[in-house]
Design an enzyme around this catalytic site. Structure first.
Site, PDB file in Angstrom:
ATOM      1  CG  ASP A 408      39.443  34.966  11.978  1.00 13.54           C
ATOM      2  OD1 ASP A 408      39.288  33.918  11.321  1.00 13.54           O
ATOM      3  OD2 ASP A 408      40.508  35.244  12.554  1.00 13.54           O
ATOM      4  CB  THR A 410      42.187  31.248  14.964  1.00 16.50           C
ATOM      5  OG1 THR A 410      41.697  29.984  14.546  1.00 16.50           O
ATOM      6  CG2 THR A 410      43.410  31.063  15.846  1.00 16.50           C
ATOM      7  CG  PHE A 547      46.146  13.261  13.804  1.00 14.85           C
ATOM      8  CD1 PHE A 547      44.846  12.878  14.074  1.00 14.85           C
ATOM      9  CD2 PHE A 547      47.048  13.308  14.850  1.00 14.85           C
ATOM     10  CE1 PHE A 547      44.447  12.566  15.353  1.00 14.85           C
ATOM     11  CE2 PHE A 547      46.663  13.003  16.133  1.00 14.85           C
ATOM     12  CZ  PHE A 547      45.354  12.621  16.393  1.00 14.85           C
ATOM     13  CG  ASP A 863      42.713  37.842  15.162  1.00  8.26           C
ATOM     14  OD1 ASP A 863      42.144  37.293  14.199  1.00  8.26           O
ATOM     15  OD2 ASP A 863      43.501  37.250  15.900  1.00  8.26           O
ATOM     16  CG  ASP A 867      40.440  38.101   9.748  1.00  6.82           C
ATOM     17  OD1 ASP A 867      39.971  37.131   9.126  1.00  6.82           O
ATOM     18  OD2 ASP A 867      40.987  37.997  10.863  1.00  6.82           O
TER      19      ASP A 867
END
Length: 1310
Positions: A408, A410, A547, A863, A867
């Site tokens: 992963d 982040t 954005f 984490d 996951d």
């Protein structure tokens, strides 16, 4: 069974039907829904909120565990042998010689499984007993999570964990917003927010109304798509649409929200996070599976040997009995019957060829190596007091064979912390001051009372330029950062505002401006207040453009206090530079600075501005009001480039070094993340997974390669050669794909490509189902291009005879399987693969595809709860335990505190465990054959009567006591090189990936070595004793047996001495104690005292004493040991002398110094002078919430805060500790609005309402901070900003977006 992706796709379609129905506050109604369970039995369709992740209960443990254990071939073999030993007619060994070890083995494994399952039960009990408030009758009562059911209304407070998937009904925040932290789901510590449907926000304003709420929710069946939900709320005869922006997922934590109320939609295992956790699959190592096959092979060999020996008995029995007169010639049974019984006698006698002790000792070795991982101080993380933890004890050796690591991003590779590192203003780069060169003068921001004391950036030259107020570019640079953003401010301390940002990037930029004297202090929906070097200035916001994935920039149009209108823009360099009106020296130097920032893997934004004259603005405003022009539909030149910012997305310590070491060890690292592509690629460069000289394959290149792959002469066979073509051999290649492309790539050819399947009645696109609300891509042309390519691809397949066939849909190797294989083959030949915007199920699918087609050992590390599925699917799952959550660590095989510890886990502990287990197994096979094959040779001289050669106690204790300690030392403590050397030479790891240390060839070598040793021991002793008699002869049975046994024991001990490389006191002690055990046990078993008690069980009276008392016999034993040891030693020395040294670099990837060659024609891509390092993590839609006033708190007269004063009754059903609620009161300021006079013409988006604003006494500073100018829909009144705990990044639910044209250009204000 077909394609993995196809089966996943069918399951998703099945669960997308709108057949899930529930009614609020009506358990009777919800309980009427049933589903088929088994045969004619039915069960409740809606599951309770009870979680059971354990495998066993009190009643199922014994039968289920025994069932699992006897799935091992070795256990079945031992059970079968024990049954045979219980038959007196064929038994040649006591039945307890195998029964007792088997019981010990089963107990050890059952205890290990029981301990693991008790941990799961304990974790389940803690989660199920968490407290929550459920609406019962007309009040909220404290209950446990396990008491929650679908349709219940729940009350949550700040810092509460969401107990189930809830439809947000209302909250105490403006417009019923609710801020949540999703660390336990995706590992991200920044905040996101959800919003209640407008109808419930307005109607459910009190607990009494909530108690009478009878709304019905109709939605999709429970599924695993975390970022997708479609349904509708039926209430009072009307239907209201619902999406993922209205849902709080189980596992989220409520933040910065006093109180919120939700309706349970999915509970327990129906929740999305539990659907993503996957099932618990028993994991077994490669060596364990190989041992099972070897046991079956040995079993067949024993059967053949027993058949051969019994046939020898059948041919020699009459002759043998006639020649040996002392054997009774009378045949009690027929020859055939005796031959049959002799067959089983030999089978039992040779059953020790599969030693029970080996499997028992393997369990102790696995346990010991797991404890070494737990005790390793080098993998202990002191700041969080988190040691490494091995949850599994049976996968240690497989840690030394990993070929692929799926990580992963982040929270795993990064800390999710953004730091302002550098900036470039007017072509001048301002980096951090050198702490060593510049004397320490303390905090340079003491002059600024608003400064953040934790801000790490220091630059004295830039600070002098700011405070000098002479450089216009410097002033506009920091003013832009203080104005052009969507940050909200919470004022707990007037001098220390707390920022709540839509992304950590924005927070870092606004904090930097704050420390340099340009302090953002307050905002309303149409104004923003900035303290500029002590002077307060209020800017009127005329327009704000957020954005998004296409614009890649944010713009804000403001009127300053002097009346001038300015357009401030920040965004990607490729977008800003093409909109500059002219390019001079400043632009060229800024480009050089951007290239330098990109090399340092910093995340960059370019800043530009222009002044807009009144006539241009009035023309645009009038046309915009007439809806004839959209903000993003026209491009206009920006007059001046201010500069660029460089932010560091902090990697965890040691990430780069760890990845480099893994790559040198031929371990491929793939990054699977839910983040967007720019951010993932930037991190890929930061952690050196990607390099500038790599050819990065994106969607276009991948489709071209696969088109060539499938368009080759004979489909798959010829395409395999294509993937090994020259460009992949000589060029460093990486692959970057997103989840949408992956979904389309692996979609079955038998169905219409998903990008073209659109439901006119549903607002949510199917292919965007996985995306976070507010970030749905609108690039339909790209999706259509890929889909049309697959349509063309299907035609090509049909032309080659490989196309889809309806009748042959169940073919084993269908088109979808071939497509999967092609994709995995291509990805496997890349040096790095990054998959971005992938769902948890897609992560698990990628891991499963690599396991299926590459036959490599896979390791997944993450984490967050997103996951968990990937961790469970991989051969080895590693979870990071830390502040991001504990879901991954709880469901993993190994728990670490930091990614950098993975290097030591694999290269040291993994490789050591693999070396130890392989050497242990090879030695055990050798020593078993060396001692037990003599039984076969003895059969030729005993008339094939299945007579044991050795004493019964020697057979029983040989593997359990006499030779146990040396082999146990090898399995626990052996090291070929030290830990430091293992880390310095990652190439040593490759041996495990190639199964070099234990395979069929090594097994055959051990068989040959053991057989040769047994031949020497038996026939040399037989040759010496030939035609000899007397006290010094070994021609009698017992003396011969003792000499062969002792020769075997000494020979295998010498072999242990030769193969041990790590000598310690323990190794010497192990060898010495083994001899001591032999001496003591033999002296006892051959004593006169035991002979008197049971002559049948202890027949070898003083046999060893008689033999060893003659020096000539000792010379025979020495001769046997020498003949076994010296040739072996000589061969090993010669082999090492002739062996070619291993190349220093063995991995397939070329070295970093190799320059990429010109790729194949179909890989040609547009050239770029430099890489853009734009990677802004802003979430679209936040600006619209601000401009609409949705996020701002309203006056007391507005109904958005009617629930604020509701008192929740707390009852005493639970203990006082459970009754504690983290609810806290909030101070609110409701102030009126004040006008602000501008020089020049005043025009606002609210139609000139500023002239009619009521005046409130108070200082401008007080008004600007506490109640800033503006009019909020719903009545005139003051506003105050949202207060709460700490700053964080906030995501947004999906909101209406402004369309863009094909060019992505902007208007004069965009």
């Amino acid at each position: 069974m077909g394609s993995l992706a196809y089966r996943e796709d069918l399951e998703e379609e099945k669960n997308s039907a709108f057949t899930w129905e529930l009614e609020a506050n009506s358990r009777d109604y919800n309980s009427q829904f049933k589903e088929k369970s088994f045969l004619c039995w039915q069960r409740r369709k809606h599951k309770s909120n009870v979680i059971h992740t354990a495998k066993y209960n009190v009643f199922s443990f014994l039968p289920l565990n025994l069932y699992e254990q006897f799935h091992r071939v070795s256990n079945l073999y031992f059970l079968f042998t024990i049954i045979l030993q219980g038959l007196p007619e064929i038994s040649t060994l006591p039945w307890f010689t195998l029964f007792v070890p088997l019981i010990c083995l089963l107990v050890i494994r059952a205890t290990r499984d029981l301990v693991d399952d008790i941990g799961r039960h304990r974790s389940d009990r803690i989660i199920n007993n968490r407290p929550c408030q459920i609406l019962v009758g007309k009040s909220f009562l404290w209950r446990k999570w396990e008491d929650l059911y679908v349709g219940d209304v729940v009350c949550l407070h700040k810092d509460n964990i969401v107990p189930a998937d809830l439809l947000l009904l209302a909250s105490t925040e403006p417009s019923s917003l609710c801020y949540v932290e999703t660390a336990d789901i995706d590992g991200e510590t920044n905040l996101k927010f959800r919003q209640a449907p407008p109808v419930t926000h307005h109607e459910l304003a009190s607990i009494r109304k909530m108690a009478s709420f009878q709304g019905k929710v109709v939605c999709e069946e429970p599924n695993s798509r975390l970022h997708h939900f479609v349904g509708c709320l039926e209430w009072n005869g009307r239907k209201h649409p619902l999406d993922i922006g209205n849902v709080l997922l189980r596992g989220c934590k409520v933040r910065n929200t006093d109180t919120c109320y939700g309706l349970v939609i999915y509970a327990g295992f129906d929740t999305k996070i539990m659907r993503n956790c996957g099932k618990i699959h028993p994991k077994r190592s490669r060596i364990d599976r190989l041992l099972n096959r070897l046991v079956a092979l040995i079993f067949l060999s024993l059967v053949l040997i027993s058949v051969a020996l019994s046939l020898g008995f059948w041919s020699k029995v009459k002759e043998f009995k006639a020649k040996h007169h002392y054997v009774s010639p009378r045949h009690v049974q027929s020859v055939a019957a005796e031959t049959f019984l002799t067959f089983w006698g030999f089978f039992i006698l040779l059953s020790v060829m599969v030693p029970m002790a080996m499997f028992i000792m393997v369990e102790f070795i696995y346990l010991g190596n797991s404890m070494f991982i737990n005790w390793d101080v080098h993998m202990y993380y002191a700041p969080q007091d988190v040691p490494a933890k091995a949850h599994s004890t049976s996968l240690n050796d497989q840690l030394g064979q990993v070929g692929y690591v799926f990580s992963d991003k982040t929270g795993t590779l990064t800390q999710n912390v953004m730091t302002f590192k550098k900036c470039c203003i007017a072509g001048i780069v301002y980096g951090p001051d050198d702490e060593e060169a510049a004397p320490c003068k303390g905090n340079p921001y003491l002059w600024n009372k608003f400064a953040d004391g934790k801000f790490p950036y220091r630059n004295a030259e830039l600070l002098r330029a700011v405070r000098g107020r002479t450089d216009e570019a410097v002033r506009e640079f920091w003013r832009l950062l203080a104005i052009c953003h969507t940050v909200m401010v919470q004022e707990k301390d007037p001098d220390q505002p707390v920022y709540q940002a839509a992304s950590p990037d924005e927070e870092a930029l606004v904090t930097a401006a704050r420390n340099f004297g340009y302090v953002f202090v307050a905002r309303t929906q149409d104004s923003i207040t900035v303290m500029e070097l002590g002077d307060e200035r209020v800017y009127q916001v005329l327009a704000m453009m957020d954005f998004n994935s296409m614009r890649k920039r944010m713009s804000v149009l403001v009127r300053n206090p002097e009346g001038a209108i300015y357009l401030y823009t920040k965004g990607a360099d490729v977008v800003i530079f093409e909109r500059l009106s002219n390019k001079g020296m400043t632009e060229w130097t800024t480009e050089e600075a951007l290239a330098s920032f990109a090399e340092e893997t910093l995340r960059t934004l370019c800043l530009a501005y222009k002044r807009v004259d009144e006539d241009t603005y009035e023309e645009w405003r009038q046309r915009h009001r007439e809806a004839s022009l959209r903000l993003q539909n026209r491009a206009h030149a920006l007059h001046q480039l201010l500069g660029a910012t460089a932010i560091e997305d902090r990697l965890q310590d040691g990430v780069c070094d760890t990845i480099q070491c893994l790559k040198q060890g031929n371990i491929k690292v793939w990054v699977l993340t839910g983040d967007k592509q720019e951010t993932a690629v930037n991190i890929g460069f930061a952690c050196q997974l990607l390099s500038e000289n790599m050819l990065i394959l994106e969607e276009k290149e991948i489709t071209r390669i696969l088109e060539a792959y499938w368009g080759s002469n004979d489909g798959l066979l010829a395409g395999q050669g294509l993937l090994q073509s020259r460009f992949l051999q000589q060029t460093k290649v990486a692959m970057v794909i997103n989840g949408e492309f992956l979904d389309q790539l692996l979609l079955s050819l038998r169905k219409e490509p998903r990008a073209l399947v659109r439901d006119e009645d549903v607002d949510v696109d199917v292919e965007e189902a996985w995306q976070e609300g507010g970030e749905r891509t609108t690039d339909f042309l790209r999706a259509q291009r890929v889909s049309l390519m697959w349509r063309t691809l299907g035609i090509q397949l049909r032309g080659t005879g490989l196309g889809p066939r309806v009748k042959d849909s169940g073919a084993r190797d269908g088109p979808e399987v071939r497509r999967e294989r092609a994709f995995v083959e291509l990805a496997a030949r890349c040096q790095a693969v990054i998959c971005c915007r992938v769902t948890p199920k897609q992560k698990a699918l990628i891991v499963a595809l690599v396991k299926k087609y590459q036959r490599a050992v896979t390791l997944a590390i993450g984490d967050g709860a997103n996951d968990v599925n990937m961790i469970k699917t991989a051969d080895i799952g590693v979870g990071l335990a830390g502040p991001e959550g504990t879901q991954a660590a709880q469901n993993s095989d190994y728990a670490l505190a930091r990614f950098c510890f993975l290097k030591r886990l694999l290269l040291v502990h993994g490789r050591w465990s693999y070396v130890r287990v392989c050497k242990f197994l090879r030695y055990f096979v050798y020593k078993t054959l060396a001692s037990m094959m003599a039984q076969v040779w003895f059969a030729f001289y005993s008339g094939f009567t299945a007579q044991p050669l050795y004493e019964g106690w020697f057979l029983a204790l040989f593997n359990l006591l006499f030779s146990t300690l040396p082999v146990l030392y090898i399995g626990l403590f052996e090291q070929d090189v030290s830990a430091e050397r293992s880390l310095e030479l990652p190439q040593l790891y490759i041996a495990g990936q190639k199964d070099e240390l234990f395979n069929y060839w090594v097994f055959l070598q051990a068989l040959a070595h053991g057989t040769a040793t047994s031949l020497v021991n038996f026939f040399v002793t037989l040759w010496v004793s030939h035609d000899s008699a007397g006290p010094t002869s070994v021609s009698d049975y017992q003396s011969f047996s003792v000499v062969v046994a002792l020769s075997s024991l000494l020979s295998i001990t010498m072999e242990a001495i030769l193969i041990i490389k790590y000598w310690t006191v323990l190794s010497v002690l192990a060898i010495f104690l083994s001899f001591c055990f032999y001496v003591v046990v033999t002296w006892g078993c051959q004593s006169f005292w035991l002979f008197q008690i049971s002559p049948e069980n202890f027949p070898f009276l003083y046999a060893d004493r008689n033999v060893l008392s003659h020096p000539s016999i000792l010379l025979v034993i020495l001769l046997n040991v020498s003949l076994n040891t010296l040739p072996t030693l000589a061969l090993r020395v010669i082999y090492q002398a002739l062996e070619k040294p291993r190349p220093k670099q063995v991995e397939e990837a070329p070295s970093e110094d190799i320059t990429a060659v010109e790729p194949a024609p179909y890989l040609r891509r547009e050239s770029r002078r430099r890489r853009s390092s734009y990677a802004f993590s802003h979430r679209e839609g936040y600006a619209e919430l601000i401009t609409q006033g949705t996020i701002l708190r309203r006056a007391p007269g507005v109904d958005s805060d009617m629930l604020m004063g509701q008192i929740i009754p707390c009852h005493e059903e639970l203990s006082p500790s459970i009754q504690e609620s983290p609810r806290c009161s909030r101070k609110m300021s409701f102030l009126g609005k004040t006008g602000h006079q501008h020089r020049g013409k005043v025009s606002s988006r609210d139609g000139g309402r500023a002239a009619r604003r009521p005046q409130i006494p108070g200082s401008p500073r007080e008004l600007a901070v506490r109640g800033v100018p503006g009019v909020v829909a719903g009545g005139a009144g003051g506003v105050t900003v949202v207060e709460g705990e700490g700053a964080g990044a906030v995501g947004v639910p999906p909101l209406p977006q402004q369309p863009a044209d094909e060019g992505g250009k902007v208007s004069p204000v965009g």
